[in-house]
Write a protein that holds these residues in place. Structure first.
Motif, PDB file in Angstrom:
ATOM      1  N   GLU A  58       0.832  -1.210   0.000  1.00  0.00           N
ATOM      2  CA  GLU A  58       0.000   0.000   0.000  1.00  0.00           C
ATOM      3  C   GLU A  58       0.865   1.258   0.000  1.00  0.00           C
ATOM      4  O   GLU A  58       0.587   2.226  -0.727  1.00  0.00           O
ATOM      5  N   VAL A  59       1.888   1.248   0.833  1.00  0.00           N
ATOM      6  CA  VAL A  59       2.751   2.425   0.952  1.00  0.00           C
ATOM      7  C   VAL A  59       3.469   2.705  -0.366  1.00  0.00           C
ATOM      8  O   VAL A  59       3.512   3.848  -0.841  1.00  0.00           O
ATOM      9  N   VAL A  60       4.019   1.658  -0.962  1.00  0.00           N
ATOM     10  CA  VAL A  60       4.711   1.823  -2.244  1.00  0.00           C
ATOM     11  C   VAL A  60       3.745   2.312  -3.317  1.00  0.00           C
ATOM     12  O   VAL A  60       4.049   3.240  -4.086  1.00  0.00           O
ATOM     13  N   MET A  66       1.310   9.287  -6.221  1.00  0.00           N
ATOM     14  CA  MET A  66       1.541  10.713  -5.976  1.00  0.00           C
ATOM     15  C   MET A  66       2.814  11.222  -6.645  1.00  0.00           C
ATOM     16  O   MET A  66       3.225  12.362  -6.400  1.00  0.00           O
ATOM     17  N   ARG A  67       3.403  10.381  -7.486  1.00  0.00           N
ATOM     18  CA  ARG A  67       4.595  10.817  -8.238  1.00  0.00           C
ATOM     19  C   ARG A  67       4.209  11.995  -9.141  1.00  0.00           C
ATOM     20  O   ARG A  67       3.226  11.932  -9.882  1.00  0.00           O
ATOM     21  N   GLY A  68       4.974  13.083  -9.061  1.00  0.00           N
ATOM     22  CA  GLY A  68       4.652  14.275  -9.840  1.00  0.00           C
ATOM     23  C   GLY A  68       3.582  15.130  -9.201  1.00  0.00           C
ATOM     24  O   GLY A  68       3.182  16.155  -9.753  1.00  0.00           O
ATOM     25  N   LYS A  69       3.118  14.722  -8.038  1.00  0.00           N
ATOM     26  CA  LYS A  69       2.087  15.487  -7.320  1.00  0.00           C
ATOM     27  C   LYS A  69       2.595  15.923  -5.951  1.00  0.00           C
ATOM     28  O   LYS A  69       1.818  16.120  -5.018  1.00  0.00           O
ATOM     29  N   GLY A  70       3.925  16.019  -5.845  1.00  0.00           N
ATOM     30  CA  GLY A  70       4.517  16.474  -4.589  1.00  0.00           C
ATOM     31  C   GLY A  70       5.310  15.415  -3.869  1.00  0.00           C
ATOM     32  O   GLY A  70       5.976  15.716  -2.875  1.00  0.00           O
ATOM     33  N   ILE A  71       5.251  14.165  -4.339  1.00  0.00           N
ATOM     34  CA  ILE A  71       5.992  13.083  -3.702  1.00  0.00           C
ATOM     35  C   ILE A  71       7.033  12.536  -4.665  1.00  0.00           C
ATOM     36  O   ILE A  71       6.710  12.155  -5.795  1.00  0.00           O
ATOM     37  N   SER A  73       8.951   9.496  -5.352  1.00  0.00           N
ATOM     38  CA  SER A  73       8.938   8.080  -4.970  1.00  0.00           C
ATOM     39  C   SER A  73      10.140   7.327  -5.501  1.00  0.00           C
ATOM     40  O   SER A  73      10.229   6.116  -5.368  1.00  0.00           O
ATOM     41  N   GLY A  74      11.068   8.045  -6.112  1.00  0.00           N
ATOM     42  CA  GLY A  74      12.246   7.384  -6.662  1.00  0.00           C
ATOM     43  C   GLY A  74      13.042   6.670  -5.583  1.00  0.00           C
ATOM     44  O   GLY A  74      13.359   7.240  -4.542  1.00  0.00           O
ATOM     45  N   GLY A  75      13.340   5.417  -5.834  1.00  0.00           N
ATOM     46  CA  GLY A  75      14.110   4.641  -4.872  1.00  0.00           C
ATOM     47  C   GLY A  75      13.294   3.996  -3.775  1.00  0.00           C
ATOM     48  O   GLY A  75      13.829   3.201  -2.990  1.00  0.00           O
ATOM     49  N   LEU A  76      12.018   4.329  -3.684  1.00  0.00           N
ATOM     50  CA  LEU A  76      11.176   3.726  -2.658  1.00  0.00           C
ATOM     51  C   LEU A  76      10.900   2.268  -3.010  1.00  0.00           C
ATOM     52  O   LEU A  76      10.480   1.957  -4.129  1.00  0.00           O
ATOM     53  N   ALA A 185       3.065  -8.915  -4.314  1.00  0.00           N
ATOM     54  CA  ALA A 185       4.324  -9.257  -4.991  1.00  0.00           C
ATOM     55  C   ALA A 185       4.699  -8.231  -6.051  1.00  0.00           C
ATOM     56  O   ALA A 185       5.877  -7.880  -6.204  1.00  0.00           O
ATOM     57  N   ALA A 186       3.707  -7.747  -6.789  1.00  0.00           N
ATOM     58  CA  ALA A 186       3.985  -6.778  -7.856  1.00  0.00           C
ATOM     59  C   ALA A 186       4.576  -5.495  -7.285  1.00  0.00           C
ATOM     60  O   ALA A 186       5.514  -4.922  -7.856  1.00  0.00           O
ATOM     61  N   ARG A 187       4.044  -5.026  -6.149  1.00  0.00           N
ATOM     62  CA  ARG A 187       4.580  -3.814  -5.532  1.00  0.00           C
ATOM     63  C   ARG A 187       5.937  -4.049  -4.876  1.00  0.00           C
ATOM     64  O   ARG A 187       6.669  -3.106  -4.594  1.00  0.00           O
ATOM     65  N   ALA A 188       6.253  -5.331  -4.636  1.00  0.00           N
ATOM     66  CA  ALA A 188       7.549  -5.668  -4.035  1.00  0.00           C
ATOM     67  C   ALA A 188       8.611  -5.921  -5.089  1.00  0.00           C
ATOM     68  O   ALA A 188       9.742  -6.286  -4.756  1.00  0.00           O
ATOM     69  N   GLY A 189       8.249  -5.759  -6.358  1.00  0.00           N
ATOM     70  CA  GLY A 189       9.242  -5.860  -7.423  1.00  0.00           C
ATOM     71  C   GLY A 189       9.206  -7.134  -8.236  1.00  0.00           C
ATOM     72  O   GLY A 189      10.007  -7.288  -9.167  1.00  0.00           O
TER      73      GLY A 189
END
Length: 450
Positions: A58-60, A66-71, A73-76, A185-189
């Protein structure tokens, strides 16, 4: 030597524990037995640990939205080992604390495989126990698979204890387990693939919303292959080759890990129910509607171990177990109330259902109003950068009562709890819309969905 009890509960999951404590509170001499650590599937190997792992996803996902909207997320990313340790922080202490709590409630706790040796007797690790009543609450296990190479699959319990997550994961079966784990799993890479034999997976949910879930999952990296059966699996030097048949066309794909998500069946194999003269089938112990065995009246069953009308959900199992205990204690024939039981697939976002499907509502002869709402552009979704959201609420025009609700969107599982209360207690849509909700919140959206 035989020890005698008023009630002996087989299975120390949430259902068995609830029944044991209820009976012991009245002064009955009660024991509970399990071959596995106390806590059952939901607390130790299912619902609770799954949702802890989902939190990382969920966090990822939230940051990426919110990428490009103030957050930035690169490297997260998810540190799977740390996330798994967080899960263990909940699951590891649970068996001990649950057993101590049972003992505080005057329930005797036994450990080992329970096997009936007669209609009123059990053997546990070589010791014989007799009881006036028994409750079977052993839950379910993965459905046996028969294709060559099935032994290479891991089950949901194994997945929830993985020390590392490999890149190529295939889920066999298109149910809750496959979708929920694949979304994590998808959000974990990883690059998860779900193989489903049917045209539409998650068959107990609204098909329109399932399609939206599949689309949203695809954007996150979850691939779903439909009308696809596994013919056999072979081990390779780098993993596994899964041979499939898709609508008559053979194919194959490579995997590092293969997960069983093809359904579950009642866990009854080790009980020797024949010795107890207890009738059973693939769906569990054959019970009357008040949860008493049809063939041995000292035996009751609840949850996934029984062929009841209830959904295979932990809250339903707990309700059944409490009703069974009450029926034993009072010699009554009370039937569990299954009305307005909600169920959710905790993907990201979640998919939720309570009440009738659309085709069931039309076939029932009711005067149905289908209230379909695309919430993807609503403030609640805009705020978090989400672009997926739909609700479909079925209302009986003659009574203004909700007869079914289907929701796909962020936070909609909690919203469905409100709808469930309304359905169970006969609140009309007008009454629901007349309430003042906290604003802005997902709950405040309900009036507009109606």
């Amino acid at each position: 030597m035989t020890d005698n009890y008023d009630l002996l509960v087989i299975g120390a999951g949430m259902a068995g524990v609830a029944a044991a404590k209820k009976a012991a509170s009245t002064g009955w001499r009660v024991a509970i037995v399990d071959a596995l650590p106390y806590g059952g599937t939901c607390a130790l190997r299912g619902c609770d640990p799954k949702k802890i792992l989902r939190r990382g996803a969920e966090v990822v996902d939230a940051a990426r939205l919110m990428r490009g909207k103030g957050i930035d997320s690169g490297g997260l990313s998810i540190n799977w080992g740390d996330l798994m340790q967080h899960k263990h922080g909940f699951t590891d202490p649970a068996p001990h604390s649950m057993e101590k709590d049972l003992q505080r409630h005057n329930v005797e706790t036994l450990h080992g495989t329970a096997t009936f040796t007669g209609p009123t007797q059990l053997d546990v690790a070589g010791t014989s126990y007799a009881a006036s009543k028994f409750l079977i609450a052993t839950g379910a296990v993965p459905r046996p698979l028969d294709f060559p190479g099935h032994e290479h699959l891991i089950d949901s319990s194994d997945f929830l204890n993985l020390e590392a997550l490999p890149p190529r994961i295939v889920f066999v079966g298109g149910g809750f387990i496959s979708f929920e784990f694949a979304h994590i799993a998808a959000r974990a890479g990883s690059r998860p693939v779900i193989l489903d034999r049917g045209a539409t997976p998650l068959k107990s949910f609204d098909t329109d919303l399932v399609e939206l879930l599949i689309k949203r999952g695809s954007e996150a990296g979850v691939e779903v292959r439909r009308r696809t059966s596994v013919t056999h699996i072979t081990k390779t030097s780098s993993g596994y080759t899964i041979h499939t048949d898709t609508a008559g066309t053979p194919a194959s794909l490579q995997a590092d890990l293969i997960v069983h998500g093809a359904g579950r069946v009642s866990e009854l194999a080790r009980l020797d129910l024949e010795a107890a003269e207890v009738g059973y089938g693939e769906k569990g112990v054959e019970v009357a509607s008040h949860l008493q065995s049809i063939t041995n009246h000292v035996v009751y069953a609840a949850g996934d171990a029984a062929n009841t009308a209830g959904l295979p959900l932990t809250p339903v199992a707990v309700i059944e177990a409490k009703v069974a205990a009450s029926n034993m204690l009072k010699s009554t024939m009370t039937i569990p109330n299954y009305a307005a039981t909600p169920t959710a697939v905790f993907t990201i976002p979640e998919l939720v259902r309570v009440g009738m499907l659309e085709h069931e509502a039309h076939e029932s002869g009711l005067n149905v109003d289908v209230r379909y709402t695309d919430t993807s552009g609503w403030y609640s979704n805009y705020r978090i950068g989400e672009t997926a959201g739909v609700t479909k609420i079925l209302v009986d025009k003659d009574t203004d009562l909700i007869i079914g609700a289907h929701l796909f969107g962020n936070g909609y599982a909690e919203l469905t709890n409100t709808i469930s209360v309304a359905m169970k207690h006969g609140l009309t849509t007008r009454q629901l819309k007349s309430t003042t909700a906290v604003y802005p919140s997902e709950g405040s959206d309900l009036a507009s969905m109606l």
